[in-house]
Design a protein around this motif. Structure first.
Motif, PDB file in Angstrom:
ATOM      1  N   LYS A  67       0.814  -1.213   0.000  1.00  0.00           N
ATOM      2  CA  LYS A  67       0.000   0.000   0.000  1.00  0.00           C
ATOM      3  C   LYS A  67       0.853   1.271   0.000  1.00  0.00           C
ATOM      4  N   LEU A  68       1.993   1.227   0.654  1.00  0.00           N
ATOM      5  CA  LEU A  68       2.837   2.418   0.748  1.00  0.00           C
ATOM      6  C   LEU A  68       3.607   2.709  -0.543  1.00  0.00           C
ATOM      7  N   LYS A  69       3.967   1.678  -1.269  1.00  0.00           N
ATOM      8  CA  LYS A  69       4.879   1.827  -2.401  1.00  0.00           C
ATOM      9  C   LYS A  69       4.484   2.960  -3.347  1.00  0.00           C
ATOM     10  N   TYR A  70       3.278   2.874  -3.907  1.00  0.00           N
ATOM     11  CA  TYR A  70       2.889   3.891  -4.887  1.00  0.00           C
ATOM     12  C   TYR A  70       2.457   5.202  -4.231  1.00  0.00           C
ATOM     13  N   ASN A  71       2.077   5.167  -2.963  1.00  0.00           N
ATOM     14  CA  ASN A  71       1.846   6.410  -2.238  1.00  0.00           C
ATOM     15  C   ASN A  71       3.147   7.198  -2.089  1.00  0.00           C
ATOM     16  N   LEU A  72       4.226   6.492  -1.771  1.00  0.00           N
ATOM     17  CA  LEU A  72       5.507   7.185  -1.606  1.00  0.00           C
ATOM     18  C   LEU A  72       6.037   7.700  -2.944  1.00  0.00           C
ATOM     19  N   LEU A  73       5.800   6.954  -4.004  1.00  0.00           N
ATOM     20  CA  LEU A  73       6.201   7.435  -5.329  1.00  0.00           C
ATOM     21  C   LEU A  73       5.379   8.663  -5.738  1.00  0.00           C
ATOM     22  N   GLU A  74       4.098   8.669  -5.358  1.00  0.00           N
ATOM     23  CA  GLU A  74       3.263   9.837  -5.651  1.00  0.00           C
ATOM     24  C   GLU A  74       3.701  11.032  -4.811  1.00  0.00           C
ATOM     25  N   LEU A  75       4.069  10.789  -3.564  1.00  0.00           N
ATOM     26  CA  LEU A  75       4.614  11.854  -2.706  1.00  0.00           C
ATOM     27  C   LEU A  75       5.830  12.496  -3.379  1.00  0.00           C
ATOM     28  N   GLN A 114       4.809  14.551  -6.497  1.00  0.00           N
ATOM     29  CA  GLN A 114       4.220  15.846  -6.144  1.00  0.00           C
ATOM     30  C   GLN A 114       5.218  16.774  -5.453  1.00  0.00           C
ATOM     31  N   GLN A 115       6.422  16.260  -5.217  1.00  0.00           N
ATOM     32  CA  GLN A 115       7.483  17.022  -4.550  1.00  0.00           C
ATOM     33  C   GLN A 115       7.063  17.488  -3.152  1.00  0.00           C
ATOM     34  N   CYS A 116       6.306  16.634  -2.470  1.00  0.00           N
ATOM     35  CA  CYS A 116       5.952  16.924  -1.082  1.00  0.00           C
ATOM     36  C   CYS A 116       7.181  16.705  -0.196  1.00  0.00           C
ATOM     37  N   GLN A 117       7.187  17.381   0.933  1.00  0.00           N
ATOM     38  CA  GLN A 117       8.368  17.332   1.797  1.00  0.00           C
ATOM     39  C   GLN A 117       8.173  16.494   3.053  1.00  0.00           C
ATOM     40  N   LEU A 147      -9.307  17.348   6.862  1.00  0.00           N
ATOM     41  CA  LEU A 147      -8.100  17.109   6.058  1.00  0.00           C
ATOM     42  C   LEU A 147      -7.539  18.426   5.530  1.00  0.00           C
ATOM     43  N   ALA A 148      -8.416  19.367   5.196  1.00  0.00           N
ATOM     44  CA  ALA A 148      -7.951  20.690   4.744  1.00  0.00           C
ATOM     45  C   ALA A 148      -7.232  21.415   5.880  1.00  0.00           C
ATOM     46  N   GLN A 149      -7.747  21.263   7.103  1.00  0.00           N
ATOM     47  CA  GLN A 149      -7.063  21.865   8.261  1.00  0.00           C
ATOM     48  C   GLN A 149      -5.661  21.283   8.425  1.00  0.00           C
ATOM     49  N   LEU A 150      -5.561  19.968   8.294  1.00  0.00           N
ATOM     50  CA  LEU A 150      -4.249  19.321   8.421  1.00  0.00           C
ATOM     51  C   LEU A 150      -3.311  19.781   7.305  1.00  0.00           C
ATOM     52  N   GLN A 151      -3.861  19.949   6.104  1.00  0.00           N
ATOM     53  CA  GLN A 151      -3.025  20.401   4.987  1.00  0.00           C
ATOM     54  C   GLN A 151      -2.493  21.807   5.250  1.00  0.00           C
ATOM     55  N   SER A 152      -3.317  22.627   5.951  1.00  0.00           N
ATOM     56  CA  SER A 152      -2.856  23.966   6.346  1.00  0.00           C
ATOM     57  C   SER A 152      -1.784  23.885   7.420  1.00  0.00           C
ATOM     58  N   GLN A 153      -1.985  22.972   8.351  1.00  0.00           N
ATOM     59  CA  GLN A 153      -1.034  22.812   9.459  1.00  0.00           C
ATOM     60  C   GLN A 153       0.297  22.261   8.964  1.00  0.00           C
ATOM     61  N   PHE A 154       0.238  21.368   7.950  1.00  0.00           N
ATOM     62  CA  PHE A 154       1.439  20.759   7.373  1.00  0.00           C
ATOM     63  C   PHE A 154       1.419  21.027   5.852  1.00  0.00           C
ATOM     64  N   PRO A 155       1.790  22.240   5.437  1.00  0.00           N
ATOM     65  CA  PRO A 155       1.499  22.691   4.066  1.00  0.00           C
ATOM     66  C   PRO A 155       2.166  21.914   2.944  1.00  0.00           C
ATOM     67  N   MET A 156       3.304  21.320   3.176  1.00  0.00           N
ATOM     68  CA  MET A 156       3.985  20.582   2.105  1.00  0.00           C
ATOM     69  C   MET A 156       3.909  19.074   2.331  1.00  0.00           C
ATOM     70  N   ALA A 157       2.865  18.650   3.061  1.00  0.00           N
ATOM     71  CA  ALA A 157       2.741  17.229   3.421  1.00  0.00           C
ATOM     72  C   ALA A 157       1.824  16.489   2.449  1.00  0.00           C
ATOM     73  N   TYR A 158       2.123  15.214   2.278  1.00  0.00           N
ATOM     74  CA  TYR A 158       1.288  14.289   1.516  1.00  0.00           C
ATOM     75  C   TYR A 158       0.497  13.482   2.535  1.00  0.00           C
ATOM     76  N   ILE A 159      -0.834  13.474   2.424  1.00  0.00           N
ATOM     77  CA  ILE A 159      -1.681  12.813   3.414  1.00  0.00           C
ATOM     78  C   ILE A 159      -2.050  11.411   2.926  1.00  0.00           C
ATOM     79  N   ILE A 160      -1.732  10.415   3.753  1.00  0.00           N
ATOM     80  CA  ILE A 160      -2.071   9.012   3.480  1.00  0.00           C
ATOM     81  C   ILE A 160      -3.175   8.618   4.446  1.00  0.00           C
ATOM     82  N   PRO A 161      -4.275   8.028   3.958  1.00  0.00           N
ATOM     83  CA  PRO A 161      -5.375   7.679   4.869  1.00  0.00           C
ATOM     84  C   PRO A 161      -4.998   6.574   5.853  1.00  0.00           C
TER      85      PRO A 161
END
Length: 300
Positions: free
Chosen positions: A45-53, A56-59, A129-143
């Motif tokens: 499950k993580l493999k393609y999530n990490l490649l997508e991260l 998207q150049q998330c940090q 999730l939008a609040q979390l994206q604001s709190q961690f602006p360059m983060a990739y969110i995995i459910p």
């Protein structure tokens, strides 16, 4: 440097008088051996999530889980291996510093953010999730559990790596692994998901939500009678079965996920559920770190 490959996991054939009597071939896909820590369906499950991260150049990454979560444990090591800062939203208002899963996550350098159970229930809400994206602006969110469209790609690859069989079996928690397997399995193979939690009928809808093609497929079902008391619960008989399989066949099992699936599968074989001459592939989805949590809570 993020790379997408683990070595492919091995196959193990079980030789047992019951299988000889029923003329059943039972092959185990040992995905617990993919990696010492980032193993099983958690890596799939993580493999393609990490490649997508990375694409998207998330940090950093943000994800969710309970205090003994296999997903958090595997993601913690992936965070360390691939040098991706991670933030874990942990269910429960306090962090137990002696909890083995959370101690491991801290050792991997993960930032732990305990939240109340009320707040944790919002983990799928778009506003939260939008609040979390604001709190961690360059983060990739995995459910929670890692189950999303990118997870399905990894589980589809798993299905495509397997030998031909009449039946394919896996444990089902969130439905993500099963949904992905359905995209890669031969139509002639019957896919059996063993629900590990009570009242799991809703999981059929979860699978079709994740993989809409599943709605038109007739080669799968989720068996809901092998939960052994509910999520995180298990009987003495199930734990004895897990220990027997480890001692007799060097097949380590925990009684929360794969142990329930194998125990249920064994009962079906005894009950002549499978026609004689059938070939069954059963996926060991890992999660063995859960044994540390059970020992910590003195449940085994």
């Amino acid at each position: 440097m993020l790379t997408s490959s683990h070595a492919e996991s091995p196959l193990q054939t079980i030789n047992h008088p019951l299988l000889v009597e029923k003329k059943i071939d039972l092959i185990i896909k040992r995905d617990d051996l993919l990696h010492p820590t980032v193993q099983g369906n958690k890596w799939r499950k993580l493999k393609y999530n990490l490649l997508e991260l990375k694409r998207q150049q998330c940090q950093s990454l943000v994800t969710f889980g309970g205090a003994f979560s296999n997903h958090l444990y595997a993601t913690a090591m992936a965070s360390k291996l691939f040098q991706i800062p991670a933030h874990f939203i942990v269910r429960g208002p306090h962090i137990d510093p002696q909890n083995p899963t959370l101690r491991f996550a801290k050792a991997c350098g993960v930032n732990l953010h305990p939240v109340t159970r009320i707040e944790y229930r919002r983990r799928h809400d778009s506003d939260y999730l939008a609040q979390l994206q604001s709190q961690f602006p360059m983060a990739y969110i995995i459910p929670e559990g890692g189950s999303n469209q990118f997870a399905l790609q990894g589980c589809q690859e798993l299905a495509q790596s397997l030998p031909k069989s009449d039946y394919l079996c896996c444990a089902v928690g969130s439905g993500g692994t099963l949904a992905g397997l359905l995209s890669g399995v031969d139509e002639a193979t019957q896919v059996l998901g063993f629900a590990v939690l009570k009242g799991a009928h809703y999981l059929n809808a979860e699978v079709t939500k994740l993989n809409p093609c599943a709605a038109t497929k007739t080669n799968w079902q989720i068996l809901s009678q092998f939960h052994d008391g509910g999520y995180g619960k298990f009987s003495a008989a199930l734990w004895q079965f897990c220990q027997h399989m480890n001692h007799q066949y060097h097949l380590p099992l925990e009684p929360i996920y794969s142990g329930k699936m194998f125990y249920g599968l064994w009962q079906l074989i005894q009950q002549d559920y499978f026609p004689r001459g059938s070939t069954i592939v059963a996926i060991h989805t890992g999660g063995l770190q859960g044994l540390d949590g059970l020992r910590y809570r003195q449940l085994i």
